[in-house]
Design a protein around this motif. Structure first.
Motif, PDB file in Angstrom:
ATOM      1  N   LEU A  93      -4.699   8.894   2.993  1.00 34.19           N
ATOM      2  CA  LEU A  93      -4.721   7.744   3.570  1.00 34.19           C
ATOM      3  C   LEU A  93      -4.061   7.547   5.264  1.00 34.19           C
ATOM      4  N   CYS A  94      -5.166   7.132   6.068  1.00 27.65           N
ATOM      5  CA  CYS A  94      -4.751   6.824   7.397  1.00 27.65           C
ATOM      6  C   CYS A  94      -4.587   5.493   8.146  1.00 27.65           C
ATOM      7  N   VAL A  95      -3.765   5.903   8.528  1.00 29.14           N
ATOM      8  CA  VAL A  95      -3.154   4.020   9.386  1.00 29.14           C
ATOM      9  C   VAL A  95      -3.069   3.790  10.332  1.00 29.14           C
TER      10      VAL A  95
ATOM     11  N   ARG B   3       9.430   7.501   8.723  1.00 28.01           N
ATOM     12  CA  ARG B   3      10.205   8.343   8.482  1.00 28.01           C
ATOM     13  C   ARG B   3       9.881   8.427   6.785  1.00 28.01           C
ATOM     14  N   ALA B   4       9.701   6.963   6.466  1.00 35.37           N
ATOM     15  CA  ALA B   4      10.200   6.971   4.737  1.00 35.37           C
ATOM     16  C   ALA B   4       8.769   7.938   3.946  1.00 35.37           C
ATOM     17  N   ALA B   5       7.885   7.662   4.772  1.00 33.62           N
ATOM     18  CA  ALA B   5       6.523   9.332   4.812  1.00 33.62           C
ATOM     19  C   ALA B   5       6.938  10.413   4.538  1.00 33.62           C
ATOM     20  N   ARG B   6       7.953  11.242   5.530  1.00 39.29           N
ATOM     21  CA  ARG B   6       8.598  12.043   5.553  1.00 39.29           C
ATOM     22  C   ARG B   6       9.307  12.557   4.730  1.00 39.29           C
TER      23      ARG B   6
ATOM     24  N   SER C  27       2.047  -3.617  -6.518  1.00 43.27           N
ATOM     25  CA  SER C  27       2.073  -2.481  -5.987  1.00 43.27           C
ATOM     26  C   SER C  27       1.458  -1.439  -7.679  1.00 43.27           C
ATOM     27  N   GLY C  28       1.269  -2.233  -8.201  1.00 43.19           N
ATOM     28  CA  GLY C  28       0.684  -2.076  -9.478  1.00 43.19           C
ATOM     29  C   GLY C  28      -0.599  -1.872  -9.631  1.00 43.19           C
ATOM     30  N   GLU C  29      -1.224  -3.021  -9.525  1.00 42.07           N
ATOM     31  CA  GLU C  29      -2.305  -3.415  -9.595  1.00 42.07           C
ATOM     32  C   GLU C  29      -3.104  -2.776  -8.281  1.00 42.07           C
ATOM     33  N   LEU C  30      -2.532  -2.273  -7.341  1.00 41.93           N
ATOM     34  CA  LEU C  30      -3.504  -2.191  -5.385  1.00 41.93           C
ATOM     35  C   LEU C  30      -3.614  -0.770  -6.564  1.00 41.93           C
TER      36      LEU C  30
ATOM     37  N   LEU D 167       1.029  -0.929   0.134  1.00 45.33           N
ATOM     38  CA  LEU D 167      -0.025   0.184   0.216  1.00 45.33           C
ATOM     39  C   LEU D 167       0.527   1.412   0.140  1.00 45.33           C
ATOM     40  N   PHE D 168       2.491   1.205   1.124  1.00 43.60           N
ATOM     41  CA  PHE D 168       2.796   2.313   0.919  1.00 43.60           C
ATOM     42  C   PHE D 168       3.171   2.500  -0.030  1.00 43.60           C
TER      43      PHE D 168
END
Length: 361
Positions: free
Chosen positions: A221-223, A235-238, A315-318, A204-205
Motif C-alpha cells: 500500500l502506498c499512501v 508510527r503505528a505502521a512501524r 474494515s472487515g467488509e473492506l 484501510l489501515f
C-alpha cells in the motif's frame, strides 16, 4: 484553487468575454488572459476564518455590479451570499468533521464547522439556482436547506484526459521504473488528507493490518497525502511491523504517474460529495474501491458494484472486497475500461459548457 473552478474560469476566459474572479488566489495561468480581472481578497494571518467574511463582502459587491451590468454570477457554497447561481462542491451540513491534533486545533475545527453551516444555509436559500456535482450532493442539499427541488441541478465534474490518459503495459512499466517499484509486485494506492477521519484511512489501515497477517497477501500500500495524523499513522505502521507494507509518500505532484503504476485505488471515504481522485483513477484505467455513498459511485455500472463499499466503518467488509479484487479483479477490467472511456470523454471543457448552458437555460 479548486480544480473545477479553474476549469470553468479557463473555459469562460477562452470564450473572449470579460471574466471577473473574486478569490484569495487563483491559478497564474488565468492571469495571462487579457479579459480576466482578478479581484484579490486578503486573508489576514493566512487564516480562512478571518478571510471568509472579507470574501463574502467583496464578492457581494462585485456580484451586484456584475448583475447590474447584465452578467452572470456563480458563487461556491457559503462563500458569498448572493441571489444568483451557487455551485456546490461540498455540503457542510452532510458531514460533521472530526478534527485531529491539539485541543486548540480541534476547537478551531468545530467553530469553523458551525460558521460554515450558518453561511451555507443563508447562501443556498438565497441562490436562484444551485448546481450540484452529483445526485448525492443534490439530495444532501435538499435535505439541508429545504429549497425547492426544481432549483437544484446536477452537473458531474469533468477531467483532463491528457493528464490522466488510459494506461498501457508500456506506460505502467515506465512509471514503475521511474518510481523504483518492482515490476511484479502489486501496489494499491490511497490518495487523501490524513488530517481527520473523513477519507477513511483508519478503516484501510486496520484492514491492511489484517491482510498482511496472511502470508499469501502480496499487495503493498502506498499512501499519498499529509495532515495532522500522518506521523501517528507512520508510527503505528512501524509498531505493527508494517513499515515495508505501507509506504507514506506525503504530498506528491505526480499523482498521474503513481496511478499509472498502481493496480488499485482504495477510497473508503465517510463523506465525499463526488470523489475526483476515484474519477481520475478510473480514467487511467485502474479499478477503484470506493464507498457506495460517494457521489462518484453513481457513475459505476452494475457490473462494477463489487467495487463499492456499503459501510466505510467496517474494515472487515473492506478486507472481503480487497480479497475479491485480488482473486477476480481481472474479470472487472473490461467494465473498468468501458467506464474509463466514458469518463475521459467528459472533459473539463464539456463540464464548463454544461454549467453555462444550465445557467443560461
Amino acid at each position: 484553487m479548486d480544480r473545477a473552478n479553474l476549469a470553468l474560469a479557463d473555459w469562460l476566459a477562452r470564450q473572449g468575454g470579460p471574466v471577473r474572479l473574486v478569490a484569495h488566489r487563483v491559478e497564474d495561468s488565468l492571469l495571462r488572459y487579457p479579459n480576466v480581472h482578478f479581484v484579490r481578497v486578503p486573508k489576514p494571518a493566512n487564516a480562512y476564518l478571518l478571510g471568509e467574511p472579507l470574501l463574502d463582502a467583496v464578492g457581494r459587491l462585485w456580484a451586484a455590479r456584475t448583475l447590474a451590468q447584465g452578467g452572470q454570477v456563480v458563487a461556491n457554497g457559503g462563500n458569498c451570499e448572493v441571489a444568483a447561481a451557487n455551485w456546490v462542491h461540498y455540503v457542510h451540513a452532510a458531514h460533521a468533521p472530526e478534527p485531529a491534533g491539539s485541543p486548540l486545533r480541534r476547537l478551531k475545527g468545530h467553530v469553523s464547522h458551525r460558521m460554515h453551516l450558518r453561511s451555507e444555509q443563508r447562501a443556498l436559500r438565497r441562490a436562484r439556482i444551485i448546481l450540484a456535482n452529483s445526485e448525492r450532493t443534490r439530495q444532501d442539499l435538499l435535505a439541508a436547506t429545504g429549497v425547492e427541488a426544481s432549483r437544484v441541478h446536477v452537473v458531474y465534474l469533468g477531467g483532463d484526459p491528457t493528464r490522466f490518459p488510459s494506461t498501457t503495459p508500456v506506460l505502467r512499466r515506465e512509471a514503475r521504473a521511474s518510481l523504483g517499484w518492482p515490476q511484479d509486485r502489486r501496489v494499491a494506492l490511497f490518495v487523501g488528507a490524513l488530517g481527520d477521519r473523513r477519507k477513511g484511512f483508519d478503516t484501510l489501515f486496520h484492514a491492511w493490518a489484517r491482510l498482511c497477517a496472511r502470508r499469501e497477501w502480496d499487495v503493498d500500500l502506498c499512501v499519498v497525502g499529509t495532515g495532522a495524523q500522518r506521523e501517528s499513522w507512520e508510527r503505528a505502521a512501524r509498531e505493527q511491523g508494517l513499515g515495508e507494507r505501507i509506504r507514506f509518500l506525503g504530498f506528491r505532484d505526480d499523482v498521474p504517474r503513481l496511478m499509472a503504476a498502481a493496480d488499485l485505488l482504495v477510497s473508503p471515504t465517510r463523506y465525499e460529495s463526488y470523489g475526483l481522485g476515484v474519477h481520475e483513477a478510473l480514467c487511467v484505467g485502474i479499478p477503484a474501491l470506493v464507498s457506495r455513498s460517494a457521489g462518484v459511485a453513481e457513475r459505476f455500472p452494475s457490473s462494477l458494484q463489487g467495487l463499492l463499499l456499503d459501510d466505510p466503518e467496517d474494515s472487515g467488509e473492506l478486507v472481503r472486497r480487497l480479497d475479491e479484487w485480488r482473486s477476480r479483479g481481472g474479470d472487472w477490467m473490461p467494465a473498468v475500461a468501458a467506464l474509463s472511456s466514458e469518463l475521459r470523454a467528459w472533459t473539463w471543457d464539456a463540464m464548463a459548457a454544461a454549467v453555462v448552458a444550465r445557467l443560461e437555460a
